[in-house]
Design a protein around this motif. Structure first.
Motif, PDB file in Angstrom:
ATOM      1  N   TYR A  33       0.787  -1.237   0.000  1.00  0.00           N
ATOM      2  CA  TYR A  33       0.000   0.000   0.000  1.00  0.00           C
ATOM      3  C   TYR A  33       0.816   1.283   0.000  1.00  0.00           C
ATOM      4  O   TYR A  33       0.277   2.345  -0.309  1.00  0.00           O
ATOM      5  CB  TYR A  33      -0.946   0.020   1.211  1.00  0.00           C
ATOM      6  CG  TYR A  33      -1.844  -1.170   1.272  1.00  0.00           C
ATOM      7  CD1 TYR A  33      -2.872  -1.334   0.350  1.00  0.00           C
ATOM      8  CD2 TYR A  33      -1.658  -2.159   2.234  1.00  0.00           C
ATOM      9  CE1 TYR A  33      -3.694  -2.453   0.400  1.00  0.00           C
ATOM     10  CE2 TYR A  33      -2.479  -3.266   2.290  1.00  0.00           C
ATOM     11  CZ  TYR A  33      -3.493  -3.403   1.365  1.00  0.00           C
ATOM     12  OH  TYR A  33      -4.301  -4.511   1.410  1.00  0.00           O
ATOM     13  N   GLY A  34       2.080   1.239   0.357  1.00  0.00           N
ATOM     14  CA  GLY A  34       2.887   2.456   0.443  1.00  0.00           C
ATOM     15  C   GLY A  34       2.999   3.200  -0.865  1.00  0.00           C
ATOM     16  O   GLY A  34       3.038   4.434  -0.899  1.00  0.00           O
ATOM     17  N   PRO A  63       4.647   5.522 -13.086  1.00  0.00           N
ATOM     18  CA  PRO A  63       4.004   4.400 -13.781  1.00  0.00           C
ATOM     19  C   PRO A  63       3.871   3.195 -12.850  1.00  0.00           C
ATOM     20  O   PRO A  63       4.691   2.992 -11.951  1.00  0.00           O
ATOM     21  CB  PRO A  63       4.968   4.083 -14.934  1.00  0.00           C
ATOM     22  CG  PRO A  63       5.833   5.284 -15.072  1.00  0.00           C
ATOM     23  CD  PRO A  63       5.874   5.958 -13.738  1.00  0.00           C
ATOM     24  N   TRP A  64       2.851   2.394 -13.087  1.00  0.00           N
ATOM     25  CA  TRP A  64       2.587   1.254 -12.210  1.00  0.00           C
ATOM     26  C   TRP A  64       3.770   0.295 -12.156  1.00  0.00           C
ATOM     27  O   TRP A  64       4.017  -0.328 -11.128  1.00  0.00           O
ATOM     28  CB  TRP A  64       1.304   0.530 -12.608  1.00  0.00           C
ATOM     29  CG  TRP A  64       1.431  -0.304 -13.851  1.00  0.00           C
ATOM     30  CD1 TRP A  64       1.125   0.070 -15.114  1.00  0.00           C
ATOM     31  CD2 TRP A  64       1.916  -1.650 -13.931  1.00  0.00           C
ATOM     32  NE1 TRP A  64       1.401  -0.958 -15.990  1.00  0.00           N
ATOM     33  CE2 TRP A  64       1.882  -2.027 -15.287  1.00  0.00           C
ATOM     34  CE3 TRP A  64       2.380  -2.564 -12.999  1.00  0.00           C
ATOM     35  CZ2 TRP A  64       2.298  -3.278 -15.724  1.00  0.00           C
ATOM     36  CZ3 TRP A  64       2.797  -3.817 -13.443  1.00  0.00           C
ATOM     37  CH2 TRP A  64       2.743  -4.159 -14.798  1.00  0.00           C
ATOM     38  N   ILE A  65       4.518   0.166 -13.246  1.00  0.00           N
ATOM     39  CA  ILE A  65       5.648  -0.767 -13.267  1.00  0.00           C
ATOM     40  C   ILE A  65       6.730  -0.323 -12.285  1.00  0.00           C
ATOM     41  O   ILE A  65       7.354  -1.154 -11.625  1.00  0.00           O
ATOM     42  CB  ILE A  65       6.210  -0.973 -14.703  1.00  0.00           C
ATOM     43  CG1 ILE A  65       7.199  -2.137 -14.753  1.00  0.00           C
ATOM     44  CG2 ILE A  65       6.834   0.290 -15.237  1.00  0.00           C
ATOM     45  CD1 ILE A  65       6.580  -3.485 -14.608  1.00  0.00           C
ATOM     46  N   ALA A  66       6.928   0.987 -12.150  1.00  0.00           N
ATOM     47  CA  ALA A  66       7.899   1.489 -11.176  1.00  0.00           C
ATOM     48  C   ALA A  66       7.439   1.143  -9.761  1.00  0.00           C
ATOM     49  O   ALA A  66       8.233   0.696  -8.926  1.00  0.00           O
ATOM     50  CB  ALA A  66       8.076   2.999 -11.334  1.00  0.00           C
ATOM     51  N   ALA A  67       6.154   1.333  -9.505  1.00  0.00           N
ATOM     52  CA  ALA A  67       5.607   0.998  -8.188  1.00  0.00           C
ATOM     53  C   ALA A  67       5.734  -0.502  -7.918  1.00  0.00           C
ATOM     54  O   ALA A  67       6.060  -0.912  -6.796  1.00  0.00           O
ATOM     55  CB  ALA A  67       4.150   1.443  -8.093  1.00  0.00           C
ATOM     56  N   ALA A  68       5.495  -1.308  -8.944  1.00  0.00           N
ATOM     57  CA  ALA A  68       5.603  -2.760  -8.783  1.00  0.00           C
ATOM     58  C   ALA A  68       7.044  -3.166  -8.463  1.00  0.00           C
ATOM     59  O   ALA A  68       7.273  -4.005  -7.574  1.00  0.00           O
ATOM     60  CB  ALA A  68       5.110  -3.475 -10.036  1.00  0.00           C
ATOM     61  N   LEU A  69       8.001  -2.581  -9.133  1.00  0.00           N
ATOM     62  CA  LEU A  69       9.400  -2.936  -8.888  1.00  0.00           C
ATOM     63  C   LEU A  69       9.847  -2.514  -7.485  1.00  0.00           C
ATOM     64  O   LEU A  69      10.542  -3.268  -6.798  1.00  0.00           O
ATOM     65  CB  LEU A  69      10.297  -2.311  -9.960  1.00  0.00           C
ATOM     66  CG  LEU A  69      10.121  -2.897 -11.359  1.00  0.00           C
ATOM     67  CD1 LEU A  69      10.923  -2.091 -12.387  1.00  0.00           C
ATOM     68  CD2 LEU A  69      10.503  -4.365 -11.404  1.00  0.00           C
ATOM     69  N   GLY A  86      10.910  -5.019  -4.336  1.00  0.00           N
ATOM     70  CA  GLY A  86      12.119  -4.837  -3.533  1.00  0.00           C
ATOM     71  C   GLY A  86      11.817  -4.843  -2.039  1.00  0.00           C
ATOM     72  O   GLY A  86      12.535  -5.456  -1.244  1.00  0.00           O
ATOM     73  N   ILE A  87      10.748  -4.159  -1.665  1.00  0.00           N
ATOM     74  CA  ILE A  87      10.340  -4.141  -0.260  1.00  0.00           C
ATOM     75  C   ILE A  87       9.873  -5.530   0.167  1.00  0.00           C
ATOM     76  O   ILE A  87      10.190  -5.997   1.266  1.00  0.00           O
ATOM     77  CB  ILE A  87       9.231  -3.092  -0.035  1.00  0.00           C
ATOM     78  CG1 ILE A  87       9.771  -1.686  -0.303  1.00  0.00           C
ATOM     79  CG2 ILE A  87       8.664  -3.195   1.373  1.00  0.00           C
ATOM     80  CD1 ILE A  87       8.691  -0.615  -0.374  1.00  0.00           C
ATOM     81  N   ALA A  88       9.122  -6.197  -0.710  1.00  0.00           N
ATOM     82  CA  ALA A  88       8.589  -7.526  -0.385  1.00  0.00           C
ATOM     83  C   ALA A  88       9.701  -8.551  -0.186  1.00  0.00           C
ATOM     84  O   ALA A  88       9.519  -9.510   0.575  1.00  0.00           O
ATOM     85  CB  ALA A  88       7.632  -7.989  -1.483  1.00  0.00           C
ATOM     86  N   LEU A  89      10.849  -8.354  -0.818  1.00  0.00           N
ATOM     87  CA  LEU A  89      11.975  -9.265  -0.603  1.00  0.00           C
ATOM     88  C   LEU A  89      12.341  -9.298   0.886  1.00  0.00           C
ATOM     89  O   LEU A  89      12.517 -10.371   1.466  1.00  0.00           O
ATOM     90  CB  LEU A  89      13.183  -8.845  -1.434  1.00  0.00           C
ATOM     91  CG  LEU A  89      14.479  -9.600  -1.113  1.00  0.00           C
ATOM     92  CD1 LEU A  89      14.352 -11.079  -1.449  1.00  0.00           C
ATOM     93  CD2 LEU A  89      15.640  -8.969  -1.838  1.00  0.00           C
ATOM     94  N   VAL A 107      -3.936   5.015   9.469  1.00  0.00           N
ATOM     95  CA  VAL A 107      -4.222   6.256  10.190  1.00  0.00           C
ATOM     96  C   VAL A 107      -3.029   7.206  10.148  1.00  0.00           C
ATOM     97  O   VAL A 107      -3.179   8.386   9.802  1.00  0.00           O
ATOM     98  CB  VAL A 107      -4.634   5.959  11.653  1.00  0.00           C
ATOM     99  CG1 VAL A 107      -4.738   7.229  12.471  1.00  0.00           C
ATOM    100  CG2 VAL A 107      -5.964   5.196  11.681  1.00  0.00           C
ATOM    101  N   PHE A 108      -1.842   6.718  10.495  1.00  0.00           N
ATOM    102  CA  PHE A 108      -0.689   7.608  10.635  1.00  0.00           C
ATOM    103  C   PHE A 108       0.069   7.847   9.342  1.00  0.00           C
ATOM    104  O   PHE A 108       0.555   8.949   9.105  1.00  0.00           O
ATOM    105  CB  PHE A 108       0.268   7.079  11.713  1.00  0.00           C
ATOM    106  CG  PHE A 108      -0.353   7.059  13.072  1.00  0.00           C
ATOM    107  CD1 PHE A 108      -0.726   8.238  13.701  1.00  0.00           C
ATOM    108  CD2 PHE A 108      -0.584   5.856  13.712  1.00  0.00           C
ATOM    109  CE1 PHE A 108      -1.312   8.213  14.964  1.00  0.00           C
ATOM    110  CE2 PHE A 108      -1.167   5.823  14.977  1.00  0.00           C
ATOM    111  CZ  PHE A 108      -1.533   7.008  15.602  1.00  0.00           C
ATOM    112  N   PHE A 109       0.190   6.838   8.488  1.00  0.00           N
ATOM    113  CA  PHE A 109       0.944   7.010   7.249  1.00  0.00           C
ATOM    114  C   PHE A 109       0.055   7.480   6.101  1.00  0.00           C
ATOM    115  O   PHE A 109       0.393   8.421   5.399  1.00  0.00           O
ATOM    116  CB  PHE A 109       1.664   5.708   6.858  1.00  0.00           C
ATOM    117  CG  PHE A 109       2.531   5.855   5.646  1.00  0.00           C
ATOM    118  CD1 PHE A 109       3.763   6.481   5.729  1.00  0.00           C
ATOM    119  CD2 PHE A 109       2.113   5.363   4.417  1.00  0.00           C
ATOM    120  CE1 PHE A 109       4.564   6.626   4.611  1.00  0.00           C
ATOM    121  CE2 PHE A 109       2.907   5.500   3.292  1.00  0.00           C
ATOM    122  CZ  PHE A 109       4.137   6.133   3.385  1.00  0.00           C
ATOM    123  N   MET A 110      -1.077   6.820   5.930  1.00  0.00           N
ATOM    124  CA  MET A 110      -1.964   7.181   4.816  1.00  0.00           C
ATOM    125  C   MET A 110      -2.913   8.321   5.177  1.00  0.00           C
ATOM    126  O   MET A 110      -3.618   8.828   4.314  1.00  0.00           O
ATOM    127  CB  MET A 110      -2.763   5.958   4.362  1.00  0.00           C
ATOM    128  CG  MET A 110      -1.918   4.835   3.787  1.00  0.00           C
ATOM    129  SD  MET A 110      -0.977   5.267   2.318  1.00  0.00           S
ATOM    130  CE  MET A 110      -2.287   5.386   1.108  1.00  0.00           C
TER     131      MET A 110
END
Length: 118
Positions: free
Chosen positions: A23-24, A33-39, A43-46, A85-88
């Motif tokens: 969600y970040g 672009p969505w592809i940048a967000a996906a990449l 990386g975070i999901a790793l 609440v705090f981040f979004m």
């Protein structure tokens, strides 16, 4: 009990990464672009997987797969509500309370044998 605590602590850490991966990007990368967000999310999901896999292996020593899943769902809600609440900057809603109560019911049913020996 120590094993459950260690597994839960690691799952909390992994869930923070998971929540940001999922969600970040909606806040920080919405103009990209969505592809940048996906990449970036991959990386975070790793890091999430590097913590989550050992957490589940540790927890599986003393919990069954259903108990691990319900524990993960409880942790997800515990991480998601403060994140939203705090981040979004979203308003806290009464629906979070109802969802939490439903999950507490699931916790009772999935862990009742371990707790009550029934």
């Amino acid at each position: 009990m120590r094993t459950i605590f260690i597994s839960g602590l690691l799952l909390c850490c992994s869930n923070v990464f998971m929540t940001f991966a999922w969600y970040g990007h909606l806040k920080n990368l919405s103009s990209k672009p969505w592809i940048a967000a996906a990449l970036v999310s991959w990386g975070i999901a790793l890091f999430e997987y590097l913590i989550q896999v050992p957490a589940n292996r540790i927890g599986y020593r003393v919990m069954n797969i259903g108990q691990l899943k319900i524990l993960q769902e409880v942790i997800t809600l515990m991480v998601f509500v403060p994140f939203s609440v705090f981040f979004m900057k979203e308003d806290i809603r009464l629906d979070y309370l109802w969802a939490g109560l439903c999950i507490l019911g699931a916790v009772f049913f999935i862990f009742r044998q371990k707790i009550f020996g029934a």
